[in-house]
Design a protein around this motif. Structure first.
Motif, short mmCIF file in Angstrom:
data_model
loop_
_atom_site.label_atom_id
_atom_site.label_comp_id
_atom_site.label_asym_id
_atom_site.label_seq_id
_atom_site.Cartn_x
_atom_site.Cartn_y
_atom_site.Cartn_z
N ILE A 71 -14.80 -9.44 0.86
CA ILE A 71 -13.65 -9.09 -0.15
C ILE A 71 -14.79 -8.53 -1.48
O ILE A 71 -14.61 -7.77 -2.28
N VAL A 72 -15.73 -9.61 -1.67
CA VAL A 72 -16.72 -9.58 -2.93
C VAL A 72 -17.42 -8.39 -2.87
O VAL A 72 -17.69 -7.48 -3.77
N THR B 57 -23.58 -12.22 -2.10
CA THR B 57 -22.76 -13.21 -1.19
C THR B 57 -22.58 -12.70 -0.04
O THR B 57 -22.65 -11.11 0.00
N THR B 58 -21.90 -13.15 0.85
CA THR B 58 -21.59 -12.18 2.16
C THR B 58 -20.16 -12.23 2.42
O THR B 58 -19.72 -11.90 3.36
N ASN B 59 -19.15 -12.70 1.49
CA ASN B 59 -17.79 -12.50 1.17
C ASN B 59 -17.32 -11.14 1.31
O ASN B 59 -17.86 -10.14 0.32
#
Length: 93
Positions: free
Chosen positions: A7-8, A3-5
Motif C-alpha cells: 500500500i505504501v 518499505t515493502t508494504n
C-alpha cells in the motif's frame, strides 16, 4: 523506497501525479491475492491505457521484459506501455 508494504509502495509511486498531470485519472488497485498478470489484466479491462514498469529479473531475456510484463502483453486488455528499467539499473517499481 524504504518499505515493502504494498500500500505504501503504491501510494509513493503515484504521489504527485495529480498535481503534475491534473487531467490524468489514476486508479490504484491492490490485489494481493491474485496472480500479477491476472490482477493487471482484470484491473485494466475497459481502461484507456495500462502503464507498467518492468525490471526484467526473469530467468529468460524477453527483450528485457520480466515475466509479468510478458504475460500482460500476451493478454492485452487495452493499449499498454511497459516502461523499462532506467539506464543505471534501478527498478521502475
Amino acid at each position: 523506497m524504504s518499505t515493502t508494504n504494498p500500500i505504501v509502495i503504491l501510494s509513493e509511486t503515484v504521489a504527485g501525479l495529480r498535481s503534475t498531470y491534473p487531467d490524468l485519472v489514476v486508479h490504484k488497485v491492490l490485489e494481493p491475492g491474485k496472480e500479477p498478470v491476472r490482477a493487471l489484466t482484470d484491473a485494466a479491462a475497459g481502461a484507456r491505457m495500462l502503464v507498467m514498469g518492468s525490471h526484467g529479473r526473469g530467468g529468460f531475456v524477453r527483450l528485457v521484459l520480466g515475466s509479468t510484463s510478458h504475460g500482460v502483453l500476451t493478454h492485452l486488455p487495452c493499449p499498454t506501455v511497459v516502461v523499462p528499467p532506467s539506464q543505471d539499473g534501478s527498478s521502475t517499481d
